[in-house]
Design a protein around this motif. Sequence first.
Motif: not given
Length: 302
Positions: A161-163, A166-167, A203-207
Amino acid sequence: MNMKKFAPAAMTALLFGSVVIPVASAKENPTETEQQVPQIQIDPVHIFNTTYGTVEKVNSSEKITYFTVKDGDQTNILEITKNTLVFDNTGKKVDLKEGDKIVAYTFANKPQKLIYPPQFGPDVVIVETKEAGFVEVDYFFENLTNTYDMLKLIIGENTELLNTKGEKVAAKDLTEKNLVVFYTASTKSIPAQTTPSKVIVLDDESENTVDAEIAKIIATDYYEVDGTKMVPLRLIAEKLGYTVESTGKGAIVSKGNLSYTITRGEKMFGYNKALRPLHAAPALLEGNKTYVPVEFVEEYLK
């Protein structure tokens, strides 16, 4: 100069209805108990635009590589940057090259250039290989079923499970998100169930917040000058974290080691110590607001 101002357009929230066709190996023949449930395109409202075809030509620039993709008589151009996710259908990171057969997924609410052949800046590109593997790019609800209730995820101990950076993320971070899901088999039930090998949260909330603000500016505050879409320089640059310093004849836009010198009325602009061309000359189209071609934002600021 042919110029006209466009009224603000209504922003449509595209929430559900993704249409995604898994990329399967040419040798993959699921057994009866692992049969892939067919994906059916039944709704014109969708989350992702999909582009299919084979890469036939590659042109590289400073920050963007342009891939010409052909599918029969249809030609599309894909703009690939360092942020574009490119994987094969097994979940392995790969580099695009000529001859690759691909499916590209672009968020449908992204602004699209009014140009032919169509150009897309995809968020995800999947390269088909001969290895066994399916891919689903879609929105998944709280119970981890996708739109139209066609696929349900069962997260296993070995599921990666990654964002997008790659985290590692947790299973709870997958709910009500747009996901890229890699798997090799699914049940014959409805919805089909699968334990994926890898899941990437798009989904990256800030971006996403910044991207949405930029998309709204581009969609609502622009002029068209001789066929080129012109957008406000300062508004967009500052949203993207750049410093904008007025020079009287234009502006110096800078962030870190990057510096752009924009001069109204001139198609050439300074890029650090070099010069680059623009499709149209920056212009003062409203009081104290310099407008630049939208391509400058997409190719240099983002």
